[in-house]
Design an enzyme around this catalytic site. Structure first.
Site, PDB file in Angstrom:
ATOM      1  N   SER A 140       0.827  -1.212   0.000  1.00  0.00           N
ATOM      2  CA  SER A 140       0.000   0.000   0.000  1.00  0.00           C
ATOM      3  C   SER A 140       0.854   1.253   0.000  1.00  0.00           C
ATOM      4  CB  SER A 140      -0.901  -0.004   1.243  1.00  0.00           C
ATOM      5  OG  SER A 140      -1.498   1.257   1.448  1.00  0.00           O
ATOM      6  N   TYR A 164      -2.485  -0.029   9.996  1.00  0.00           N
ATOM      7  CA  TYR A 164      -2.641  -0.648   8.678  1.00  0.00           C
ATOM      8  C   TYR A 164      -1.344  -0.538   7.890  1.00  0.00           C
ATOM      9  CZ  TYR A 164      -4.021  -1.205   3.796  1.00  0.00           C
ATOM     10  OH  TYR A 164      -4.085  -1.592   2.478  1.00  0.00           O
TER      11      TYR A 164
END
Length: 335
Positions: A140, A164
């Site tokens: 990501s 995350y």
């Protein structure tokens, strides 16, 4: 080729499986169909892929097309995962399964450790044991934190500002270690704000569309002064498939492990994004300006030169055209 796609009922997974099947690959999909967002949307995606499945089903399903197998299971279930690897000899493993969402990681951190760390470890162990030709995994843009822009794959990513992001950074480090130790060809793809039809309801463009159409307020964090590299789903999928099929020969790819940015190479301000959406919906948004949200970053912007050089990646969808396709799908599905 026979290809495993985890997270097959997810937004990116669904589109990827659809394109792989269209190219006559044999695909095995895994998804746990959890309720992080509406499971019925995931069921509807699977129906588009030719599956008839109920949320309570636990068995393997085979599509009408005969080249798609689906398992409703979780990558944290090591025993079932190994059974799937035993039954199928995979050429490529593509891991997209993960607990997504920066903000939700503040509310339920255990879900991120369980799926993104423990589940990813189980995948890596199966890759080590069963030795597919290529392991591809989703990372990501969040790993960059509040870094300089555009984000370059050589930039340091040691300061993630959300849990995350920290789990995605952990995936990269773990994958590198396995690749180095066991000579596994491994490619990590750092996704940048993917959007499009059949998208995730927790994403801003999705919730904005719903709120605008229903005359409800939308919240713009940092007073709308956030910048994102919005990347249309078809461009993302084309990039993944290019990596999977080794498009353009890839003669300059020698290292067994490599990380790439996969984005649109253009950063758009959130305020401009809302204007485009208003134009397509033909309705003005009711906005509420909010301070910066904890765990968020100010800007994302992908330097995609490495993916372009090695695989010929060239995103071609501008924001207005991409959002137009999303709005068309949204109206057909919900309205």
């Amino acid at each position: 080729m026979k290809i495993l796609v985890t997270g097959a009922a997810g937004f990116i997974g669904f589109h990827l499986v659809s394109q792989l099947l269209a190219k006559n690959h044999i695909v095995v999909g895994i998804d746990n169909l959890n309720d992080y967002y509406d499971p019925q949307l995931k069921i509807a995606r699977l129906k588009e892929l030719g599956l008839t499945i109920d949320i309570k089903d636990e068995m393997v399903k085979r599509s009408e097309k005969d080249n798609f197998f689906f398992y409703k299971t979780d990558i944290t279930n090591k025993e079932i995962l190994e059974e799937i690897f035993v039954q199928h000899s995979f050429d490529i493993v593509i891991n997209l399964a993960a607990q997504a969402g920066v903000r939700y990681s503040l509310q339920n951190p255990a879900a991120y450790i369980n799926s993104n760390i423990n589940g990813f470890f189980n995948i890596m162990e199966c890759v080590r044991k069963f030795k597919p030709k290529h392991f591809i995994f989703a990372s990501s843009s969040s790993v960059y934190g509040n870094n300089k822009v555009p984000f370059d794959v050589t930039d340091k990513t040691d300061t993630p500002v959300s849990l995350y992001a920290a789990t995605k950074k952990s995936n990269e480090v773990l994958a590198y270690s396995y690749s180095h130790l066991y000579k596994i060809k491994t490619t990590g793809l750092r996704f940048f704000t993917v959007y499009g039809p059949w998208g995730r309801p927790d994403m801003a463009y999705f919730s904005f569309t719903k709120s605008i159409l229903n005359s409800r307020e939308i919240q713009l964090f940092n007073n709308g002064h956030l910048y994102r590299d919005f990347t249309y789903i078809d461009d993302i999928v084309a990039g993944i498939i290019a990596v999977a099929e080794h498009t353009n020969g890839s003669s300059n790819i020698q290292v067994p492990y490599k990380i790439y940015n996969i984005g649109n190479h253009k950063s758009v301000q959130l305020l401009e994004f809302v204007k485009v959406l208003e134009g397509l919906l033909k309705k003005k948004a009711i906005t509420k300006m909010m301070p910066m949200q904890q765990g968020d970053v100010y800007s994302t912007y992908a330097d995609i030169s490495e993916l372009e050089k090695d695989y010929g990646f060239a995103p071609s969808t501008n924001l207005e055209d991409g959002l137009k396709e999303f709005v068309k799908w949204y109206r057909a599905y919900y309205v």
